[in-house]
Write a protein that holds these residues in place. Sequence first.
Motif, PDB file in Angstrom:
ATOM      1  N   PRO A 157       0.681  -1.325   0.218  1.00  0.00           N
ATOM      2  CA  PRO A 157       0.144   0.151   0.007  1.00  0.00           C
ATOM      3  C   PRO A 157       0.904   1.251   0.011  1.00  0.00           C
ATOM      4  CG  PRO A 157      -0.846  -1.598   1.609  1.00  0.00           C
ATOM      5  CD  PRO A 157       0.339  -2.184   0.814  1.00  0.00           C
ATOM      6  N   ALA A 158       0.533   2.254  -0.645  1.00  0.00           N
ATOM      7  CA  ALA A 158       1.171   3.614  -0.756  1.00  0.00           C
ATOM      8  C   ALA A 158       1.555   4.368   0.389  1.00  0.00           C
ATOM      9  CB  ALA A 158       0.542   4.476  -1.892  1.00  0.00           C
ATOM     10  N   PHE A 159       0.454   4.041   1.316  1.00  0.00           N
ATOM     11  CA  PHE A 159       0.525   5.155   2.772  1.00  0.00           C
ATOM     12  C   PHE A 159       1.696   4.376   3.502  1.00  0.00           C
ATOM     13  CE2 PHE A 159      -1.970   1.622   4.463  1.00  0.00           C
ATOM     14  CZ  PHE A 159      -1.486   1.482   5.793  1.00  0.00           C
ATOM     15  N   VAL A 160       1.873   3.193   3.329  1.00  0.00           N
ATOM     16  CA  VAL A 160       3.295   2.238   3.982  1.00  0.00           C
ATOM     17  C   VAL A 160       4.473   2.849   3.169  1.00  0.00           C
ATOM     18  CG1 VAL A 160       4.221   0.200   4.566  1.00  0.00           C
ATOM     19  CG2 VAL A 160       1.743   0.642   4.466  1.00  0.00           C
ATOM     20  N   VAL A 161       4.533   2.710   2.117  1.00  0.00           N
ATOM     21  CA  VAL A 161       5.775   3.166   1.380  1.00  0.00           C
ATOM     22  C   VAL A 161       6.112   4.445   1.655  1.00  0.00           C
ATOM     23  CG1 VAL A 161       6.988   3.317  -1.047  1.00  0.00           C
ATOM     24  CG2 VAL A 161       5.704   1.160  -0.529  1.00  0.00           C
ATOM     25  N   THR A 162       5.063   5.614   1.505  1.00  0.00           N
ATOM     26  CA  THR A 162       5.378   6.982   1.654  1.00  0.00           C
ATOM     27  C   THR A 162       5.684   7.100   3.071  1.00  0.00           C
ATOM     28  OG1 THR A 162       2.957   7.144   1.595  1.00  0.00           O
ATOM     29  CG2 THR A 162       4.261   7.357  -0.478  1.00  0.00           C
ATOM     30  N   LEU A 163       5.059   6.359   4.078  1.00  0.00           N
ATOM     31  CA  LEU A 163       5.428   6.697   5.240  1.00  0.00           C
ATOM     32  C   LEU A 163       6.768   6.405   5.672  1.00  0.00           C
ATOM     33  CD1 LEU A 163       4.514   7.247   8.260  1.00  0.00           C
ATOM     34  CD2 LEU A 163       3.963   4.918   8.609  1.00  0.00           C
ATOM     35  N   ALA A 164       7.402   5.293   5.092  1.00  0.00           N
ATOM     36  CA  ALA A 164       8.724   4.842   5.161  1.00  0.00           C
ATOM     37  C   ALA A 164       9.562   5.947   4.488  1.00  0.00           C
ATOM     38  CB  ALA A 164       9.295   3.609   4.562  1.00  0.00           C
ATOM     39  N   GLY A 165       9.033   6.561   3.465  1.00  0.00           N
ATOM     40  CA  GLY A 165       9.717   7.661   2.722  1.00  0.00           C
ATOM     41  C   GLY A 165       9.729   9.023   3.399  1.00  0.00           C
ATOM     42  N   LEU A 166       8.442   9.170   4.281  1.00  0.00           N
ATOM     43  CA  LEU A 166       8.629  10.526   5.119  1.00  0.00           C
ATOM     44  C   LEU A 166       9.843  10.475   6.010  1.00  0.00           C
ATOM     45  CD1 LEU A 166       5.399  11.924   6.863  1.00  0.00           C
ATOM     46  CD2 LEU A 166       7.446  11.399   8.442  1.00  0.00           C
ATOM     47  N   LEU A 167       9.969   9.300   6.745  1.00  0.00           N
ATOM     48  CA  LEU A 167      11.208   9.218   7.563  1.00  0.00           C
ATOM     49  C   LEU A 167      12.537   9.214   6.843  1.00  0.00           C
ATOM     50  CD1 LEU A 167       9.635   6.464   9.881  1.00  0.00           C
ATOM     51  CD2 LEU A 167       9.682   8.667  10.332  1.00  0.00           C
ATOM     52  N   THR A 168      12.529   8.490   5.791  1.00  0.00           N
ATOM     53  CA  THR A 168      14.067   8.529   5.192  1.00  0.00           C
ATOM     54  C   THR A 168      14.187   9.946   4.435  1.00  0.00           C
ATOM     55  OG1 THR A 168      13.447   6.136   4.309  1.00  0.00           O
ATOM     56  CG2 THR A 168      14.850   7.439   3.055  1.00  0.00           C
ATOM     57  N   TRP A 169      13.350  10.548   3.910  1.00  0.00           N
ATOM     58  CA  TRP A 169      13.656  11.894   3.123  1.00  0.00           C
ATOM     59  C   TRP A 169      13.852  12.726   4.308  1.00  0.00           C
ATOM     60  CZ3 TRP A 169      14.828   9.383  -0.584  1.00  0.00           C
ATOM     61  CH2 TRP A 169      14.061   8.508  -1.358  1.00  0.00           C
ATOM     62  N   ASN A 170      13.220  12.770   5.340  1.00  0.00           N
ATOM     63  CA  ASN A 170      13.536  13.581   6.543  1.00  0.00           C
ATOM     64  C   ASN A 170      15.086  13.515   7.198  1.00  0.00           C
ATOM     65  OD1 ASN A 170      12.523  15.688   8.155  1.00  0.00           O
ATOM     66  ND2 ASN A 170      12.658  14.256   9.892  1.00  0.00           N
ATOM     67  N   GLY A 171      15.183  12.238   7.221  1.00  0.00           N
ATOM     68  CA  GLY A 171      16.485  11.916   7.807  1.00  0.00           C
ATOM     69  C   GLY A 171      17.686  12.443   6.681  1.00  0.00           C
ATOM     70  N   LEU A 172      17.423  12.197   5.404  1.00  0.00           N
ATOM     71  CA  LEU A 172      18.396  12.789   4.318  1.00  0.00           C
ATOM     72  C   LEU A 172      18.512  14.383   4.486  1.00  0.00           C
ATOM     73  CD1 LEU A 172      20.246  11.994   2.132  1.00  0.00           C
ATOM     74  CD2 LEU A 172      18.195  12.065   0.600  1.00  0.00           C
ATOM     75  N   MET A 173      17.308  14.993   4.600  1.00  0.00           N
ATOM     76  CA  MET A 173      17.314  16.295   4.711  1.00  0.00           C
ATOM     77  C   MET A 173      18.118  16.793   5.761  1.00  0.00           C
ATOM     78  SD  MET A 173      14.088  18.843   5.569  1.00  0.00           S
ATOM     79  CE  MET A 173      14.213  18.604   7.340  1.00  0.00           C
ATOM     80  N   LEU A 174      17.953  16.307   7.105  1.00  0.00           N
ATOM     81  CA  LEU A 174      18.772  16.621   8.075  1.00  0.00           C
ATOM     82  C   LEU A 174      20.379  16.269   8.019  1.00  0.00           C
ATOM     83  CD1 LEU A 174      16.464  15.557  10.938  1.00  0.00           C
ATOM     84  CD2 LEU A 174      16.574  17.863   9.997  1.00  0.00           C
ATOM     85  N   SER A 175      20.490  15.171   7.257  1.00  0.00           N
ATOM     86  CA  SER A 175      21.966  14.736   7.033  1.00  0.00           C
ATOM     87  C   SER A 175      22.756  15.885   6.245  1.00  0.00           C
ATOM     88  CB  SER A 175      22.037  13.444   6.512  1.00  0.00           C
ATOM     89  OG  SER A 175      23.405  13.219   6.166  1.00  0.00           O
ATOM     90  N   ILE A 176      21.957  16.502   5.018  1.00  0.00           N
ATOM     91  CA  ILE A 176      22.536  17.418   4.241  1.00  0.00           C
ATOM     92  C   ILE A 176      22.547  18.850   5.001  1.00  0.00           C
ATOM     93  CG2 ILE A 176      22.045  18.800   1.948  1.00  0.00           C
ATOM     94  CD1 ILE A 176      20.551  16.347   1.039  1.00  0.00           C
ATOM     95  N   LEU A 177      21.621  18.919   5.713  1.00  0.00           N
ATOM     96  CA  LEU A 177      21.724  20.465   6.271  1.00  0.00           C
ATOM     97  C   LEU A 177      22.835  20.580   7.363  1.00  0.00           C
ATOM     98  CD1 LEU A 177      20.095  23.011   6.498  1.00  0.00           C
ATOM     99  CD2 LEU A 177      18.737  22.028   8.016  1.00  0.00           C
ATOM    100  N   GLY A 178      23.147  19.346   7.929  1.00  0.00           N
ATOM    101  CA  GLY A 178      24.056  19.368   8.940  1.00  0.00           C
ATOM    102  C   GLY A 178      24.101  20.131  10.086  1.00  0.00           C
ATOM    103  N   ASP A 179      25.154  20.668  10.993  1.00  0.00           N
ATOM    104  CA  ASP A 179      24.964  21.385  12.222  1.00  0.00           C
ATOM    105  C   ASP A 179      24.606  22.736  11.992  1.00  0.00           C
ATOM    106  OD1 ASP A 179      25.871  18.902  13.364  1.00  0.00           O
ATOM    107  OD2 ASP A 179      27.907  19.659  13.154  1.00  0.00           O
ATOM    108  N   SER A 180      24.192  23.372  10.733  1.00  0.00           N
ATOM    109  CA  SER A 180      24.141  24.698  10.417  1.00  0.00           C
ATOM    110  C   SER A 180      22.687  24.965  10.956  1.00  0.00           C
ATOM    111  CB  SER A 180      24.073  25.058   8.909  1.00  0.00           C
ATOM    112  OG  SER A 180      23.074  24.236   8.356  1.00  0.00           O
ATOM    113  N   GLY A 181      21.746  24.101  10.882  1.00  0.00           N
ATOM    114  CA  GLY A 181      20.413  24.302  11.329  1.00  0.00           C
ATOM    115  C   GLY A 181      19.512  25.340  10.613  1.00  0.00           C
TER     116      GLY A 181
END
Length: 423
Positions: A157-181
């Motif tokens: 189901p799409a909501f399961v895959v995209t829920l995993a995506g929500l966490l994955t892309w958010n984690g990737l965003m924080l990683s790219i942003l780094g410590d600058s905040g």
Amino acid sequence: MRDRADTARTDPVTAGDAPRRPHPGRAVARAAEAAVALGRRRVSSGELGSLPVVLVLLVVWITFQSLNENFLSPRNLSNLSVDIVGTGLIAVGIVFVLLLGELDLSVGSISGLAAVVFAVLNVHHGVPEWLALVVGVLAGTVAGTVQGYSIARTRVPAFVVTLAGLLTWNGLMLSILGDSGTVNLDENGLVAKLTSYYFTHDAVAYGVAAVAAGAVFLVLDRDRRRRRAVGMPHRSPRDIAVRTGGLAVLAFAIAYLLNRFQGLPLALLVFLVIVAGLDVLLRRTHYGRQVYALGGSVEAARRASLSVTRVQTAVLAVSGTMAAVGGLFLASRITSVSQGSGQGVLLVNAIAAAVIGGTSLFGGRGTTWSAVLGMLVIQSIASGMAITDTPTAVQFVITGSVLFAAVVIDSLSRRSQEAHGRA
């Protein structure tokens, strides 16, 4: 009262008498009766269209205007037209997913990811704005494509895959942003101007209104000619003229109000062009017909030899792309990105806008303009609350109530259509 036939039989007609014309009052009454009868048939069959959301929008505007006379001022309406763009673009992508009867929970995280990719490349690494912008949008496209392919191949189901995506892309965003905040954008840069630039010359807004009305007339007239040529039911020239005239009045009224403040916002123009283009893609192309068919029944689509994998992947790619574009507009509005980009109520508002606007949760029914109407309702409530100093908690309650009512109407409409054999 005798009708025209009785009159013709009993009243003598002399040479030189002009044929009698119907009384204007009777013509108006008949037109009103026909409109009421048509409305009753549409309501009874569940074909409500955009009527409920338009009525809700009118109630919201009338209520807040009665509470504060500045609500419908040119300044506030101009600001409202810019505020709806970022989340509205994300909601347009949600419409594509809802047409399949699915749900994309990752659009908020993808919007934040795209904005952070752009900001880090441009500000920290000196990449030209136009190139960083393209990379940011492509990041959203790739994220959506990966999710769409995963859904199509695994049938999870799409909501399961995209829920995993929500966490994955958010984690990737924080990683790219780094410590600058937080990364501040150039206030005079390309992205910042997306929401700060206005076409101040009056002729631009009026010209866009004229082009919009003319384009609608040409599309409707072309559709009428094609249908008439193959013997299909088609609109009459009078109906087309009335529709075009109504749109022209609305468009020129909006242009007049915008010109009374700072003119036509670039953000609004881009938004409407994208929405109109995607509407053509959905309703007048082979791809769009496949999306609606797949939303009606996946199994029927498979038996009709439709490429379910390709359509589902493309739909999620569109959703990811629109989320990325919306994220850039949201970053433009505040000229910065941070760890909170794409978070908060953004996801809820985007989904709510699509549903409130009339896109069915059951799939197969809705247009890109649904997102525009729904976003207008949500942002009008937020703007009215801000002007009247109403607590944010009340805004959430009202928005939630409107969303619940929209879902109930959608469910009842579907039941009525099933009862009439139209669903």
